[in-house]
Design an enzyme around this catalytic site. Structure first.
Site, PDB file in Angstrom:
ATOM      1  N   GLU A 156     -27.567 -41.467  23.960  1.00  0.00           N
ATOM      2  CA  GLU A 156     -26.549 -40.356  25.656  1.00  0.00           C
ATOM      3  C   GLU A 156     -26.990 -38.917  24.772  1.00  0.00           C
ATOM      4  OE1 GLU A 156     -23.509 -42.197  22.270  1.00  0.00           O
ATOM      5  OE2 GLU A 156     -25.600 -42.672  23.480  1.00  0.00           O
ATOM      6  N   ASP A 158     -24.415 -34.459  23.789  1.00  0.00           N
ATOM      7  CA  ASP A 158     -23.831 -36.368  23.294  1.00  0.00           C
ATOM      8  C   ASP A 158     -22.962 -36.428  24.177  1.00  0.00           C
ATOM      9  OD1 ASP A 158     -24.269 -38.517  21.727  1.00  0.00           O
ATOM     10  OD2 ASP A 158     -22.132 -38.287  21.859  1.00  0.00           O
ATOM     11  N   ILE A 159     -23.142 -37.106  24.997  1.00  0.00           N
ATOM     12  CA  ILE A 159     -21.824 -37.906  26.094  1.00  0.00           C
ATOM     13  C   ILE A 159     -20.722 -37.962  24.819  1.00  0.00           C
ATOM     14  CG2 ILE A 159     -21.401 -39.218  27.976  1.00  0.00           C
ATOM     15  CD1 ILE A 159     -23.713 -39.184  29.273  1.00  0.00           C
TER      16      ILE A 159
END
Length: 571
Positions: free
Chosen positions: A480, A437-438
């Site tokens: 994301e 996950d960003i």
């Protein structure tokens, strides 16, 4: 000198040493019994006629010239039968010209030597056992005549098998052809006895009485067999067309088309050449040789160059029945032993898009009617290939993320189920999943704009593709979040890969054009990833649990602990 040339030389030397001297010896010591030269010439004429009208039963030819040979032997003796058998060799070879790629002269010496040995062996068995020439005794005719014909067939099989084994071929004494040869003895022998007795009582006119009906029936059977063969090919072509229509991928279409066409025509080689519009060249894209699909590096052809280029230029199929017809045309690759070639354009919407080329090591391997069947199959192929492309595009759109072009959640969900089934079946040792996950991605969107955020997602997708490669399945899970599914990866191996990815992303600048700045300047943005890792079967034995566990490790072990780190699921 290769083995084949050595065999040909050996056969010629044996022929030179045996046949001329042997023929002379037989003619002197076993002259024809009560010769009637007009009748003997009539017998020879009937034998020549039977050569050109063989019976084809299920692809196997019955050599009916034996019908006449046995009658001649019983009436005139060994030397007369020997002369007739030698005189019909050339017509026999011309009739069977499509059954071998061996030069005619080599085949002549081999067949002449073999026929001589068969005549001598079977003739001497007949004489030694007490058979009488010119006799009208039914027991003598049936018993000794049958022994003579059976002996000839047995020796024929032994010599032929020995010769083929000397060339390295694997042959069986109980092949379909062998069975038909022995059945031919039973089928032909009664006709031989009937011909012999009818000639003895009626005279030479009996050859016409039996010969004319035979020729008519044989001719009609030949025409019927040809029609059946054409119909069988058409049925096969139709079946191939339906099979092609059922294939959903281009590779399946290519593979089925090549293998089934080769099987239908019983040939050795098949090639598909594609017309590349950008270079205006004909490029070899698929090859099938001797039962194998191969990748060949062959120079492309221009329009009009070689056989493929000729078909491209003329936009019509061609057929070559022997090497002499095409060797001046060929440009580029062609297997050395090829003799016959048939080639046809592959067209779609009245526009030629490629060329199919089929080749055989046999001379006269293809017939004119097969041009139309190949042309029909090429149409099936072109339509099926186009349909498969549409299907693949549709599947790709349903399985891929429209932005990043990575696999989407739907595909990943099915893939995890499949891999978990393989794990439960024992096909895999372990199955690991990495979820990424960003960090603070909402801030990126708020600072630079959503389009810039999309650019970062696409850039990250390409970077992950480089690092993951063929190790596993890479997918965009949503928003994301990205996932890597790793078959046969332990948790330790997955954690090591995850840490490598984390470091690479942390140090990689993502170039964007800010939508929210006054001058829309281009700038580099740094991002980080929080990553969770879960492994089956130690962490879970269900597909959805594997995802939930990796997600839990990502948020509890990585996000809560400060982000930009890798965490493993712990029970």
């Amino acid at each position: 000198m290769d083995a084949l040339k050595k065999n040909h030389l050996t056969v010629f030397v044996l022929w030179l040493l045996i046949v001329p001297a042997g023929m002379t010896y037989v003619l002197i010591n076993y002259p024809p019994v009560n010769p009637d030269w007009l009748t003997m010439i009539a017998f020879l004429g009937l034998a020549l006629v039977t050569v050109y009208f063989p019976l084809n039963l299920n692809g196997s030819y019955l050599s009916l010239e034996q019908w006449v040979g046995v009658a001649v032997f019983l009436k005139y003796g060994l030397s007369a039968e020997l002369l007739i058998s030698q005189l019909i060799i050339l017509p026999l070879l011309f009739r069977s010209r499509n059954s071998s790629s061996t030069p005619l002269i080599n085949r002549y010496f081999f067949n002449s030597l073999m026929f001589f040995i068969l005549s001598i062996a079977s003739g001497y068995v007949f004489i030694i056992l007490g058979g009488q020439f010119g006799s009208l005794d039914l027991y003598n005719l049936l018993f000794f005549g049958f022994i003579y014909q059976l002996t000839s067939t047995i020796f024929n099989q032994v010599i032929l098998n020995f010769y083929l084994r000397s060339l390295g071929h694997k042959v069986s004494m109980l092949s379909v052809e062998t069975v038909w040869d022995y059945l031919a003895v039973v089928f032909i022998f009664p006709f031989s006895i009937t011909l012999y007795l009818l000639e003895a009582y009626v005279g030479v006119i009996s050859l016409l009485i039996m010969g004319v009906p035979f020729v008519v029936v044989a001719y009609l059977l030949q025409k019927y067999n040809n029609t059946e063969r054409i119909n069988a090919n058409l049925r096969t072509a139709s079946k191939i067309g339906h099979q092609l229509a059922d294939r959903l991928t281009s590779e399946e279409v290519f593979r089925l088309f090549l293998t089934r066409v080769v099987e239908m025509l019983n040939n050795d080689y098949a090639y598909i050449l594609d017309i590349r519009k950008d270079s205006n060249k004909l490029v070899l894209i698929r090859s099938y040789e001797k039962g194998e699909l191969l990748t060949l590096d062959v120079p492309p052809l221009a329009m009009g160059e070689g056989i493929g280029g000729l078909v491209w230029k003329e936009n019509k199929p061609v057929i070559f029945k022997r090497k002499e017809e095409w060797e001046g045309i060929v440009s580029g690759y062609i297997p050395e032993n090829v003799q016959s070639i048939i080639a046809a354009p592959i067209s779609r919407n009245q526009e030629i898009e490629g060329v199919l080329l089929i080749a055989s090591e046999k001379r006269f391997a293809f017939e004119e009617y097969q041009l139309k069947i190949i042309d029909l199959l090429c149409s099936y192929f072109a339509v099926s290939l186009e349909k498969a492309k549409y299907v693949q595009d549709a599947i790709s759109k349903s399985e891929r993320c429209g932005l990043t072009k990575l696999y989407n959640y739907r595909y990943l969900d099915d893939k995890i189920e499949q891999e978990m089934s393989r794990l439960m079946d024992g096909q895999l040792r372990q199955l690991s999943l990495i979820m990424m996950d960003i960090d603070r991605f909402k801030m990126v969107n708020d600072t630079y704009g959503h389009q810039s955020g999309n650019d970062i997602l696409v850039g990250l997708a390409r970077l992950l593709e480089q690092e993951v490669g063929n190790l596993g399945t890479l997918a965009r899970y949503g928003g994301e979040e990205f996932v890597v599914l790793l078959p046969d990866y332990s948790k330790g191996e997955a954690l090591k890969l995850a840490e490598t990815i984390r470091q690479i992303v942390e140090n990689h600048p993502f170039r964007i054009q800010s939508d929210l700045s006054n001058e829309r300047e281009t700038q580099d943005v740094q991002i980080t990833l929080s990553i969770g890792v879960s492994t089956a079967p130690e962490d879970s034995d269900e597909a959805m649990a594997l995802i939930r566990n990796a997600d839990r490790a990502l948020y509890i072990g990585a996000k809560r602990e400060g982000r930009n780190r890798v965490a493993e699921y712990v029970k």
